[in-house]
Design a protein around this motif. Structure first.
Motif, mmCIF file in Angstrom:
data_model
loop_
_atom_site.group_PDB
_atom_site.id
_atom_site.type_symbol
_atom_site.label_atom_id
_atom_site.label_comp_id
_atom_site.label_asym_id
_atom_site.label_seq_id
_atom_site.Cartn_x
_atom_site.Cartn_y
_atom_site.Cartn_z
ATOM 1 N N TRP A 157 0.836 -1.196 0.000
ATOM 2 C CA TRP A 157 0.000 0.000 0.000
ATOM 3 C C TRP A 157 0.872 1.247 0.000
ATOM 4 C CZ3 TRP A 157 -5.071 -0.072 -0.826
ATOM 5 C CH2 TRP A 157 -5.757 -1.261 -0.608
ATOM 6 N N LEU A 158 0.485 2.231 -0.827
ATOM 7 C CA LEU A 158 1.185 3.512 -0.926
ATOM 8 C C LEU A 158 0.208 4.633 -0.631
ATOM 9 C CD1 LEU A 158 3.075 2.783 -4.255
ATOM 10 C CD2 LEU A 158 4.098 2.869 -1.969
ATOM 11 N N LEU A 159 0.713 5.745 -0.086
ATOM 12 C CA LEU A 159 -0.106 6.892 0.288
ATOM 13 C C LEU A 159 0.110 8.031 -0.700
ATOM 14 C CD1 LEU A 159 -1.979 8.252 2.371
ATOM 15 C CD2 LEU A 159 0.080 8.900 3.651
ATOM 16 N N TYR A 160 -0.988 8.611 -1.165
ATOM 17 C CA TYR A 160 -0.957 9.728 -2.109
ATOM 18 C C TYR A 160 -1.755 10.902 -1.545
ATOM 19 C CZ TYR A 160 0.937 6.707 -5.741
ATOM 20 O OH TYR A 160 1.741 5.877 -6.457
ATOM 21 N N TRP A 161 -1.384 12.130 -1.965
ATOM 22 C CA TRP A 161 -2.110 13.332 -1.567
ATOM 23 C C TRP A 161 -2.569 14.059 -2.831
ATOM 24 C CZ3 TRP A 161 -0.369 18.176 -3.044
ATOM 25 C CH2 TRP A 161 0.932 18.253 -3.521
ATOM 26 N N PRO A 162 -3.720 14.785 -2.754
ATOM 27 C CA PRO A 162 -4.228 15.500 -3.929
ATOM 28 C C PRO A 162 -3.749 16.952 -3.949
ATOM 29 C CG PRO A 162 -5.896 15.496 -2.242
ATOM 30 C CD PRO A 162 -4.699 14.746 -1.682
ATOM 31 N N ASP A 163 -3.415 17.434 -5.142
ATOM 32 C CA ASP A 163 -3.118 18.866 -5.252
ATOM 33 C C ASP A 163 -4.421 19.608 -5.583
ATOM 34 O OD1 ASP A 163 -3.575 18.667 -8.021
ATOM 35 O OD2 ASP A 163 -1.444 18.695 -8.524
ATOM 36 N N VAL B 85 3.292 10.364 -1.419
ATOM 37 C CA VAL B 85 3.903 10.909 -0.204
ATOM 38 C C VAL B 85 5.228 10.168 -0.041
ATOM 39 C CG1 VAL B 85 3.661 11.261 2.273
ATOM 40 C CG2 VAL B 85 1.636 11.386 0.798
ATOM 41 N N ASP B 86 6.322 10.849 -0.356
ATOM 42 C CA ASP B 86 7.646 10.208 -0.431
ATOM 43 C C ASP B 86 8.167 9.686 0.898
ATOM 44 O OD1 ASP B 86 7.809 10.730 -3.155
ATOM 45 O OD2 ASP B 86 8.702 12.700 -2.820
ATOM 46 N N ASP B 87 7.827 10.355 1.991
ATOM 47 C CA ASP B 87 8.425 9.964 3.273
ATOM 48 C C ASP B 87 7.599 8.956 4.070
ATOM 49 O OD1 ASP B 87 6.454 11.818 3.849
ATOM 50 O OD2 ASP B 87 7.565 12.768 5.457
ATOM 51 N N VAL B 88 6.589 8.368 3.442
ATOM 52 C CA VAL B 88 5.825 7.281 4.071
ATOM 53 C C VAL B 88 6.065 6.038 3.218
ATOM 54 C CG1 VAL B 88 3.542 6.431 4.695
ATOM 55 C CG2 VAL B 88 4.081 8.846 4.989
ATOM 56 N N PRO B 89 6.802 5.058 3.742
ATOM 57 C CA PRO B 89 7.138 3.881 2.936
ATOM 58 C C PRO B 89 5.925 2.995 2.658
ATOM 59 C CG PRO B 89 7.921 3.603 5.188
ATOM 60 C CD PRO B 89 7.361 4.995 5.095
ATOM 61 N N ALA B 90 6.038 2.209 1.591
ATOM 62 C CA ALA B 90 5.001 1.231 1.262
ATOM 63 C C ALA B 90 4.835 0.275 2.442
ATOM 64 C CB ALA B 90 5.390 0.454 0.005
#
Length: 82
Positions: free
Chosen positions: A43-49, A57-62
Motif C-alpha cells: 500500500w502507498l499513500l498519495y495526496w491530492p493537489d 507521499v515520499d516519506d511514508v514507505p510502502a
C-alpha cells in the motif's frame, strides 16, 4: 470522513455540512484528503493537489497493511495539502 473504493484504490473524502445553508436541502461539501493505492510494493499513500492530481507521499514507505498509512494521516505534524 468517508471512503470510496475503485479497483485497487481507496480514496478518503472529508464531508462537511454547509457553513451557512441558504436552503434546507443544500448539499454537503466533499474534498478528497488522501488515496491509498495497492501495488506490487504494498500500500502507498498519495495526496491530492488543488487540480485533483494525486502525488506520492515520499516519506511514508510502502506497507503490507493500510494501518501505517492511516497512522501517518493521523499525525498532527503531517500536512498533506500542497
Amino acid at each position: 470522513m468517508e471512503y470510496g473504493v475503485r479497483g485497487r484504490n481507496v480514496t478518503l473524502v472529508e464531508r462537511r455540512v454547509p457553513w451557512e445553508p441558504v436552503t434546507p436541502d443544500e448539499e454537503w461539501t466533499s474534498r478528497p484528503v488522501a488515496q491509498l493505492r495497492y501495488s506490487h510494493d504494498g500500500w502507498l499513500l498519495y495526496w491530492p493537489d488543488r487540480n485533483a492530481r494525486w502525488h506520492l507521499v515520499d516519506d511514508v514507505p510502502a506497507a503490507r497493511s493500510v494501518v501505517p498509512l492511516l497512522d501517518a494521516l493521523d499525525d498532527p505534524r503531517r500536512v498533506l495539502l500542497g
